[in-house]
Design a protein around this motif. Structure first.
Motif, short mmCIF file in Angstrom:
data_model
loop_
_atom_site.label_atom_id
_atom_site.label_comp_id
_atom_site.label_asym_id
_atom_site.label_seq_id
_atom_site.Cartn_x
_atom_site.Cartn_y
_atom_site.Cartn_z
N ASP A 34 -40.13 -73.18 -17.27
CA ASP A 34 -39.94 -74.98 -17.74
C ASP A 34 -38.86 -74.94 -18.50
O ASP A 34 -37.85 -74.08 -18.69
CB ASP A 34 -40.88 -74.70 -18.72
CG ASP A 34 -40.87 -76.45 -19.36
OD1 ASP A 34 -41.00 -77.43 -18.50
OD2 ASP A 34 -41.82 -76.49 -20.18
N ASP A 36 -37.50 -78.80 -19.76
CA ASP A 36 -38.01 -79.62 -20.73
C ASP A 36 -38.54 -79.15 -21.98
O ASP A 36 -39.40 -78.66 -21.90
CB ASP A 36 -38.89 -81.27 -20.89
CG ASP A 36 -37.76 -81.58 -19.26
OD1 ASP A 36 -37.24 -82.00 -19.47
OD2 ASP A 36 -38.33 -82.18 -18.14
N GLY A 37 -37.38 -78.84 -23.04
CA GLY A 37 -37.86 -78.31 -24.26
C GLY A 37 -38.26 -76.77 -24.27
O GLY A 37 -38.74 -76.12 -24.84
N GLU A 168 -42.51 -71.30 -21.51
CA GLU A 168 -43.06 -72.94 -21.84
C GLU A 168 -43.08 -73.37 -23.23
O GLU A 168 -43.57 -72.58 -23.90
CB GLU A 168 -44.55 -72.70 -20.98
CG GLU A 168 -45.05 -74.31 -21.52
CD GLU A 168 -44.82 -75.10 -20.72
OE1 GLU A 168 -44.88 -74.85 -18.84
OE2 GLU A 168 -44.76 -76.59 -21.03
N ASP A 169 -43.11 -75.21 -23.73
CA ASP A 169 -43.24 -75.55 -24.51
C ASP A 169 -44.25 -76.06 -24.58
O ASP A 169 -44.93 -76.30 -25.98
CB ASP A 169 -42.08 -75.89 -24.80
CG ASP A 169 -42.18 -77.52 -24.11
OD1 ASP A 169 -42.16 -77.29 -22.92
OD2 ASP A 169 -41.62 -78.86 -24.52
MG LIG Z 1 -41.51 -78.42 -21.74
#
Ligand SMILES: [Mg+2]
Length: 215
Positions: A34, A36-37, A168-169
């Motif tokens: 992923d 973002d984050g 992943e967040d």
């Molecule tokens: Mg994310």
């Protein structure tokens, strides 16, 4: 980053009951990311904008304890809508700070094959440019970004890629991937503290140690 109401994320219900073992010796070709984050500290921009544009001077990133920003940011919905739009626009995307250590690990990984990223963003162009700026030693053709527009369909992309591990967040995405036989690796963030069932990493150096670096 959320752009939709996800009230169930903050419920007390267990996200995924069966704990997954911590992976070790992950081959570079078996992992995707992923953005973002995980690579990009996108929510820091959200917080900075909230402070400067809307005077939410007490807001800090560790206050974002829920993926659904409407539930944890003390501001009207239209303000949060505006902050999300600003955070994701081209100008601000290009100014997002990177997570510490991400560039070093990704640059090393690129020596083993193309880097694969799967984002729920709808328009990937600005985040692709951001990645290219973050990874100047990696040829642009080795940075592969798939934008799904929907976190719930990431599993389809990962299946086509033939990868097993995904960093992943977002807890709900981790749950969905685990149900489909993938191994999600949860990148620790204030909004995913309930994900006790998933292997959790706190830094890119920790991820570095989970990878099988072959000479
Ligand atoms: Mg994310």
């Amino acid at each position: 980053m959320t752009t939709r109401m996800e009230s169930h994320i903050c419920s007390a219900a267990p996200i995924y009951e069966k704990p997954l073992e911590r992976p070790v010796g992950i081959r570079p070709r078996d992992i995707a990311f992923d953005i973002d984050g995980v690579v990009a500290d996108t929510m820091q921009v959200f917080v900075d904008l909230a402070r400067t544009r809307y005077g939410l001077t007490h807001l800090r990133k560790d206050h974002l304890i829920c993926y659904n920003l409407y539930q944890c940011v003390p501001a009207p919905a239209h303000v949060i809508d505006d902050l999300i739009c600003l955070t994701l626009d081209d100008d601000h995307t290009l100014r997002v700070p990177a997570m510490e250590g991400a560039a070093e690990v990704l640059t090393r990984l690129a020596g083993y094959g193309p880097l694969r990223f799967v984002t729920a963003r709808i328009w990937p162009e600005s985040i692709v440019r951001w990645l290219e700026g973050l990874l100047p030693e990696v040829p642009a053709g080795s940075i592969q970004v798939t934008a799904t527009g929907d976190p719930e369909v990431k599993h389809r992309v990962l299946k086509e890629m033939g990868v097993r591990y995904f960093v992943e967040d977002r807890l709900e995405t981790c749950r969905l991937l685990a149900q489909r036989g993938f191994v999600p690796i949860l990148f620790d963030q204030p909004w995913n503290q309930e994900g006790a069932s998933f292997p959790r990493i706190y830094s890119w150096s920790e991820l570095n140690d989970l990878l099988a670096w072959e000479d």
